[in-house]
Design a protein around this motif. Structure first.
Motif: not given
Ligand code: UD1
Length: 385
Positions: A309-317, A334-347, A363-367
């Motif tokens: 969440e903090e990365c979203t507001v600060l913009g940190t990839p 959804h416009g945020g900064a995060s990508v789900l990568v699991g724990n698989n190394v090649s991904r 980015v700043r989600p509503e409210l």
């Protein structure tokens, strides 16, 4: 009105701070005072996991500490319930306020409802739909029992609606942790990255250059979920990817959670991590310290929901080392900064290369506007059954 708020573990502390300030503001402005009691279950007890946050965020010392400490989930929840029931019977509050999804949240919401006391859940409605996650069970039980469900985003309202929660029971208030971020951004920005590293460096690292992180690109790693750190076959490849590949591109700062430190030690991997010259191992950082690093980091690799969440507001990839998230609003789709990568190394490797090409994009989600605590208190004061 008498309110008991409950905290137990680190992620609760940054959520309670603005709420307590809001109660203080209310009491300054109004003749009818709110009597507030802060209960700490004691789940997190190390100075760096607990006391440091109370000091950094000016949270008054807990009125009551249940001293629960570490243990299995059943032990933590059971001991908390036994101790908290006594508190409720002595204090007889009108409301119990619980936050987030830690064991204290579950234990205290169940105990309060059994004592016929109203429960308000701040950060309600998040769903990972992963029942292997202890936090998901905590969220489900807490939301099912709570009288008032205060949500951080509208996706959470939709989740609650699908579970049959009535509209009068839920209120979209925004993300209370962002109140804390906004109140502390200025102070954090004045800290020196080099000092933060030097002051928190774990001994035994001889070739570390804190100035390299301060001057050049650097990344941050945080890992603490049992699914990532409790099995050698999962944590070892992750650690090797960080040490053998990512550290070639940039210095990595890794504030290590006590659970992760213990597991790496038990697996015989700790010395290797410690000896790597471009992997900077530091103790768990204070609130402003990690916020400062996050403001300048080129990338965050984490399994923490709050950091997403903090990365979203600060913009940190941000690469989120999980297969699912209860916080989809933080994801790129959804416009945020995060990508789900699991724990698989090649991904992770593939997404890491992709992420290096992206720019910081706050980015700043509503409210998520720094005023969520005000809306929480208004919702509690206006609540009618
Ligand atoms: C808890 C929360 C998790 C949150 C995390 C943040 C639950 C179910 N989990 O997980 O949602 O993201 O906090 O940190 O409530 N330990 C210490 N000192 C401490 C606290 C813990 O050394 O002050 C060690 C103990 O060995 C303990 C281990 O860390 O067994 C794990 O702590 P625990 O409280 O069980 O859960 P977390 O993994 O921290």
């Amino acid at each position: 009105m008498k309110i008991i708020s409950v905290v137990g573990a680190r992620p609760n502390f940054m959520k309670i701070a603005p709420f307590i300030k809001e109660i203080e503001n209310h009491n300054h402005r109004n003749v009818q005072k709110i009597e507030h009691i802060l209960v700490h279950t004691g789940q997190h007890y190390d100075d760096r996991m607990s006391k440091a946050f109370f000091e950094d965020l000016n949270i008054p010392e807990a009125d009551i500490n249940l001293g629960i400490g570490s243990g299995s989930h059943a032990e933590q929840v059971g001991h908390t319930m036994i101790a908290f029931e006594k508190v409720l019977r002595a204090e007889k509050p009108d409301w119990v306020i619980v936050l987030g999804d830690v064991n204290a949240t579950l234990a205290c919401s169940v105990t309060a409802r059994k004592e016929n006391i109203k429960v308000c859940h701040i950060e309600a409605g998040l769903r990972s739909r992963d029942m292997a996650m202890p936090e998901e069970i905590n969220r489900l039980v807490t939301d099912r029992l709570s009288n008032l469900l205060l949500t951080p985003d509208l996706l959470s309202n939709e989740n609650l609606r699908q579970e049959g929660v009535g509209e009068n029971q839920m209120k979209f208030v925004g993300n209370i942790m962002i109140d804390t971020l906004e109140q502390n951004r200025e102070k954090a920005s004045q800290l020196s990255i080099e000092n933060i590293i030097n002051q928190n460096l774990i001994p035994g690292q001889n070739n570390i250059s804190a100035s390299e992180a301060a001057n050049g690109p650097f990344g941050i790693v945080t890992l603490h979920r049992p699914s990532n750190v409790d099995h050698r076959e999962v944590i070892e490849p992750l650690m090797r990817l960080i040490m053998d590949e990512i550290c070639n591109d940039m210095v990595i700062v890794w504030p290590i959670h006590p659970r992760t430190l213990k597991q790496l030690t038990d697996f015989g991997l700790w010395n290797e991590v410690l000896e790597h010259p471009r992997l900077i191992m530091v103790y768990p950082l204070g609130y402003h310290e990690l916020l400062r690093l996050n403001m300048d980091a080129s990338i965050m690799l984490t399994d923490s929901g709050g950091l997403q969440e903090e990365c979203t507001v600060l913009g940190t990839p941000c690469l989120t080392l999980r297969w699912n998230t209860e916080r989809p609003i933080t994801l790129k789709e959804h416009g945020g900064a995060s990508v789900l990568v699991g724990n698989n190394v090649s991904r992770i490797r593939r997404e890491y290369r992709e992420t290096l090409k992206t720019q910081r994009k706050p980015v700043r989600p509503e409210l998520w506007d720094g005023h969520t605590a005000e809306r929480c208190l208004v919702a509690i004061l206006n609540y009618t059954e």
